[in-house]
Structures are given as C-alpha cells and as structure tokens.
Design an enzyme around this catalytic site. Structure first.
Site, PDB file in Angstrom:
ATOM      1  N   GLY A   1      19.298 -10.658  17.247  1.00 18.61           N
ATOM      2  CA  GLY A   1      19.618 -11.923  16.091  1.00 18.61           C
ATOM      3  C   GLY A   1      18.193 -12.420  16.945  1.00 18.61           C
ATOM      4  O   GLY A   1      19.102 -13.163  16.105  1.00 18.61           O
TER       5      GLY A   1
ATOM      6  N   THR B   1      15.101 -12.745  16.171  1.00 16.00           N
ATOM      7  CA  THR B   1      13.644 -12.672  15.927  1.00 16.00           C
ATOM      8  C   THR B   1      13.667 -14.422  14.655  1.00 16.00           C
ATOM      9  O   THR B   1      12.651 -14.637  14.893  1.00 16.00           O
ATOM     10  CB  THR B   1      13.340 -11.522  14.014  1.00 16.00           C
TER      11      THR B   1
ATOM     12  N   GLY C   1      15.602 -18.537  13.567  1.00 20.62           N
ATOM     13  CA  GLY C   1      16.767 -19.247  13.761  1.00 20.62           C
ATOM     14  C   GLY C   1      17.413 -19.387  15.610  1.00 20.62           C
ATOM     15  O   GLY C   1      16.349 -19.281  16.938  1.00 20.62           O
TER      16      GLY C   1
ATOM     17  N   TYR D   1      31.624 -14.908   3.301  1.00 18.33           N
ATOM     18  CA  TYR D   1      31.333 -15.592   4.133  1.00 18.33           C
ATOM     19  C   TYR D   1      32.447 -16.027   5.593  1.00 18.33           C
ATOM     20  O   TYR D   1      32.615 -16.444   6.358  1.00 18.33           O
ATOM     21  CB  TYR D   1      30.034 -16.380   4.130  1.00 18.33           C
TER      22      TYR D   1
HETATM   23  P1  NDP Z   1      18.836 -16.587  11.088  1.00 19.25           P
HETATM   24  O1  NDP Z   1      18.555 -15.986   9.453  1.00 19.25           O
HETATM   25  O2  NDP Z   1      17.727 -17.439  10.450  1.00 19.25           O
HETATM   26  O3  NDP Z   1      18.211 -15.431  11.993  1.00 19.25           O
HETATM   27  C1  NDP Z   1      19.781 -14.216  12.288  1.00 19.25           C
HETATM   28  C2  NDP Z   1      19.510 -13.602  12.900  1.00 19.25           C
HETATM   29  O4  NDP Z   1      20.163 -12.580  12.778  1.00 19.25           O
HETATM   30  C3  NDP Z   1      18.100 -12.357  12.561  1.00 19.25           C
HETATM   31  O5  NDP Z   1      16.986 -12.623  14.190  1.00 19.25           O
HETATM   32  C4  NDP Z   1      18.348 -11.327  12.440  1.00 19.25           C
HETATM   33  O6  NDP Z   1      17.419 -10.417  12.752  1.00 19.25           O
HETATM   34  C5  NDP Z   1      19.697 -11.029  12.488  1.00 19.25           C
HETATM   35  N1  NDP Z   1      20.012 -10.475  11.590  1.00 19.25           N
HETATM   36  C6  NDP Z   1      21.108 -10.103  10.424  1.00 19.25           C
HETATM   37  N2  NDP Z   1      21.072  -9.063   9.792  1.00 19.25           N
HETATM   38  C7  NDP Z   1      21.118  -8.072  11.141  1.00 19.25           C
HETATM   39  C8  NDP Z   1      21.434  -6.911  11.153  1.00 19.25           C
HETATM   40  N3  NDP Z   1      22.088  -6.639  10.256  1.00 19.25           N
HETATM   41  N4  NDP Z   1      21.334  -5.970  12.217  1.00 19.25           N
HETATM   42  C9  NDP Z   1      20.755  -6.778  13.653  1.00 19.25           C
HETATM   43  N5  NDP Z   1      20.080  -8.834  13.298  1.00 19.25           N
HETATM   44  C10 NDP Z   1      20.610  -8.615  12.318  1.00 19.25           C
HETATM   45  O7  NDP Z   1      19.663 -17.941  10.478  1.00 19.25           O
HETATM   46  P2  NDP Z   1      20.876 -18.604  12.022  1.00 19.25           P
HETATM   47  O8  NDP Z   1      19.798 -18.132  13.221  1.00 19.25           O
HETATM   48  O9  NDP Z   1      20.814 -20.047  11.595  1.00 19.25           O
HETATM   49  O10 NDP Z   1      22.149 -17.364  11.974  1.00 19.25           O
HETATM   50  C11 NDP Z   1      22.025 -17.353  13.581  1.00 19.25           C
HETATM   51  C12 NDP Z   1      24.216 -16.476  13.102  1.00 19.25           C
HETATM   52  O11 NDP Z   1      24.029 -18.267  13.056  1.00 19.25           O
HETATM   53  C13 NDP Z   1      24.643 -16.094  12.844  1.00 19.25           C
HETATM   54  O12 NDP Z   1      25.536 -15.199  12.913  1.00 19.25           O
HETATM   55  C14 NDP Z   1      25.333 -17.484  11.490  1.00 19.25           C
HETATM   56  O13 NDP Z   1      26.241 -16.822  10.889  1.00 19.25           O
HETATM   57  C15 NDP Z   1      25.432 -17.953  12.483  1.00 19.25           C
HETATM   58  N6  NDP Z   1      25.712 -19.895  11.071  1.00 19.25           N
HETATM   59  C16 NDP Z   1      24.420 -20.290  11.225  1.00 19.25           C
HETATM   60  C17 NDP Z   1      25.321 -21.522  10.531  1.00 19.25           C
HETATM   61  C18 NDP Z   1      23.303 -22.293  10.279  1.00 19.25           C
HETATM   62  O14 NDP Z   1      23.665 -23.775   8.826  1.00 19.25           O
HETATM   63  N7  NDP Z   1      21.834 -21.809  10.169  1.00 19.25           N
HETATM   64  C19 NDP Z   1      25.746 -22.710  10.622  1.00 19.25           C
HETATM   65  C20 NDP Z   1      26.871 -22.008  12.443  1.00 19.25           C
HETATM   66  C21 NDP Z   1      26.997 -20.440  12.070  1.00 19.25           C
HETATM   67  P3  NDP Z   1      16.683  -9.073  11.899  1.00 19.25           P
HETATM   68  O15 NDP Z   1      16.670  -9.922  10.284  1.00 19.25           O
HETATM   69  O16 NDP Z   1      14.933  -9.288  12.169  1.00 19.25           O
HETATM   70  O17 NDP Z   1      17.747  -8.380  11.970  1.00 19.25           O
HETATM   71  C1  8X3 Z   2      26.668 -21.814   8.132  1.00 14.65           C
HETATM   72  C2  8X3 Z   2      26.985 -22.858   7.051  1.00 14.65           C
HETATM   73  O1  8X3 Z   2      27.618 -23.891   5.970  1.00 14.65           O
HETATM   74  O2  8X3 Z   2      27.918 -21.755   5.635  1.00 14.65           O
HETATM   75  O3  8X3 Z   2      27.667 -21.297   8.409  1.00 14.65           O
HETATM   76  O4  8X3 Z   2      28.934 -23.406   6.571  1.00 14.65           O
HETATM   77  S1  8X3 Z   2      28.058 -23.297   7.176  1.00 14.65           S
END
Ligand code: NDP
Ligand code: 8X3
Length: 253
Positions: A9, A11, A13, A153
């Site tokens: 992931g 691409t 965040g 989730y």
């Molecule tokens: P983004 O949506 O910015 O990034 C998510 C990344 O995951 C992208 O690069 C996407 O790439 C990849 N991804 C999603 N689904 C798939 C798939 N099926 N196959 C391959 N790659 C996949 O979100 P975040 O950076 O915030 O999320 C990253 C992680 O952090 C996640 O696990 C999320 O649950 C976790 N998280 C986020 C929080 C928040 O508040 N943002 C808080 C706590 C945890 P592409 O679409 O190109 O496949």
């Molecule tokens: C992503 C953040 O707010 O859904 O894990 O807990 S929250």
C-alpha cells in the site's frame, strides 16, 4: 550494508510516507499497490532522489494468486527482506450492523486480514531462512476499541492485533521481530475511501483539530526499525493531541 524493506500500500498515505522515510535512510524498497501509475511514479521519484533500488509490484492483496505470483517469484536478492510493513488496508462504509453493505464487509476483511496473511506467509519464510527480520503491522486504535458504526472495520483491526501477537510468538524462534502501530486519526485518503469518494464527508472527519500526518507514522516506523537488535518496540498507540479514545475528539469548530 544496504537493507531492504517491503511496504504494501505504498501508493498513498502512510505507505507512501514510509517509503520516503526509509528511502532517505538508504533502504532499497519493494513497493506494492493496485494503482500502477502512482506506484511507478513513487518508485521513480525515490530511486532518482535517493539513488536506491526500487522494485514496484502491482497486485491486489485480496488475491492469493496475485500475491503468490508477485512474491514467490522474487529473485534471490530481493528475497533478502529486512523489514516488512503490512500497511495496505482500508475502511469502507460506516453504518449500523443491520444496515451494513455485505460487499463492504468483504472488502475490509479480505484486505485487512486475509491480504496481510497472504503477504506475511511468504515473507516470513524468507526471513526465517536468514534468521532475522522485522514485521510491522499497521493496526489502528480501532484494533483496541470499537466505535459506533465501525463494527466490521474495528473487527478487522482487532484481528490484526491478535495476528501481531500470534505472529510474534510463532516467529520468535526464527529471530524475527513482530510489532504493530495503532494510529488514531491520520489525514490521508483513508476517509475518502471510507466514504466512497464523498469529499465533503471525508474532509469533515479532520475538521476542528490537528490530525496526525502520514509522516508522523513514517517517523515512528523509522524509530522502530532503528532500535537496537535486541529491542522490539512491540506495540505503539499513537494519537493526535485532540483524540482521547477511538470516538472522543476535542474539536473546535
Ligand atoms: P490510504 O487510503 O491513503 O492508503 C491505503 C493504501 O492501501 C493505498 O496505497 C492502497 O493502494 C492500499 N490498498 C488498499 N487496498 C488494497 C488492496 N486490495 N491491494 C493492495 N493495496 C491496497 O490510507 P492510509 O494510509 O491511512 O492507510 C494505511 C493503513 O493505515 C491502513 O491499513 C489503515 O487501516 C491504517 N490506518 C489508517 C488510519 C487513518 O486514520 N488514516 C488510522 C489507523 C490505521 P491502491 O489503492 O493503489 O491499491
Ligand atoms: C483508522 C482510524 O478512526 O477508524 O483506523 O479508528 S479510525
């Protein structure tokens, strides 16, 4: 000696920020994601800027076949993975359990739980062969507490929490560190994905307080991987100042 990190992931965040942070520390990188254009552009930018080697691999972590095709065919050199960041993940939808979209549930469970397992199964064996390695799972405060309408989730991230603990026990004899980070609200594409492109709803999540940035999480990962060999920073809960629990925010609107 050059080290290699695999970040799923990458691409956007947290994954993309971590790729930048580890590239700046000299790591060669295997970066994955589904959006090929974005993945290649991140890869080119990092190899040009830092003079590191980057292997971009386009696959969907939900597909066991795609994961195996990409990771089981790595060259001997690329199999020498020091750090695996299991980051690919998402939330889709937010509704009471009786009203949830079953397709949304499947996307979350297949990505956040099964995808993490498919990748870890292969990479942990490469690490076992070398007698070392470091796996960092991106869990969430949603893996520690549930919140209203977050049901599936939260369950998927509780599964990640359990898997981090289980993997740590299982991989202990092979010298592999297993750890996780549990962030609160981080402003990325996360909410835009959760609300299926509804920009207004997504932006509202981060209004009235200062959320964490992807760089905050990348810095924490860099700190964890730079700890001495005998130290495992096993579980990091990291919140914005304005967040007291998974659902308590001090917002100034
Ligand atoms: P983004 O949506 O910015 O990034 C998510 C990344 O995951 C992208 O690069 C996407 O790439 C990849 N991804 C999603 N689904 C798939 C798939 N099926 N196959 C391959 N790659 C996949 O979100 P975040 O950076 O915030 O999320 C990253 C992680 O952090 C996640 O696990 C999320 O649950 C976790 N998280 C986020 C929080 C928040 O508040 N943002 C808080 C706590 C945890 P592409 O679409 O190109 O496949
Ligand atoms: C992503 C953040 O707010 O859904 O894990 O807990 S929250």
């Amino acid at each position: 000696m050059k080290k290699t990190a695999l970040i799923t992931g990458a691409t956007s965040g947290i994954g993309e920020a971590t790729a930048h942070r580890l590239a700046a520390s000299g790591y060669n990188l295997i970066l994955t994601g589904r959006r090929e254009d974005r993945l290649k552009s991140v890869a080119h930018r990092l190899s040009d800027k830092y003079g590191i080697e980057v292997l971009p691999l386009v696959f969907d972590v939900r597909s066991r076949e795609e994961v195996e095709r990409a990771l089981a065919n790595l060259s001997a050199e690329w199999r020498e993975i020091d750090v695996l960041v299991n980051n690919a993940g998402l939330a889709v939808g937010m509704s009471r359990i009786n009203e949830g979209e079953i397709e949304d549930w499947e996307r979350m469970i297949d990505t956040n739980v099964k995808g993490l397992l498919y990748v870890s199964r292969i990479v942990s064996n490469y690490m076992k062969e070398r007698g070392r390695g470091h796996i960092i799972n991106i869990c969430s405060i949603a893996g520690k507490e549930v919140y209203l309408n977050g049901n599936v989730y939260c369950a998927s991230k509780h599964a990640v929490d359990a898997l981090t603990k289980g993997m740590r026990l299982d991989l202990l004899p092979y010298g592999i560190k297993v750890a996780q980070i549990c962030p609160g609200a981080v402003e990325t594409e996360f909410s835009l994905v959760r609300f299926k492109g509804d920009r207004e709803r997504a932006d509202a999540v981060y209004k009235g307080f200062t959320p964490l940035t992807a760089d905050d999480i990348a810095d924490t990962i860099a700190y964890m991987v730079n700890a001495p060999a005998h130290v495992n920073i096993a579980d990091v809960l990291i919140l914005p100042l304005a967040q007291g629990s998974s659902s308590a925010f001090e917002k100034k609107l």
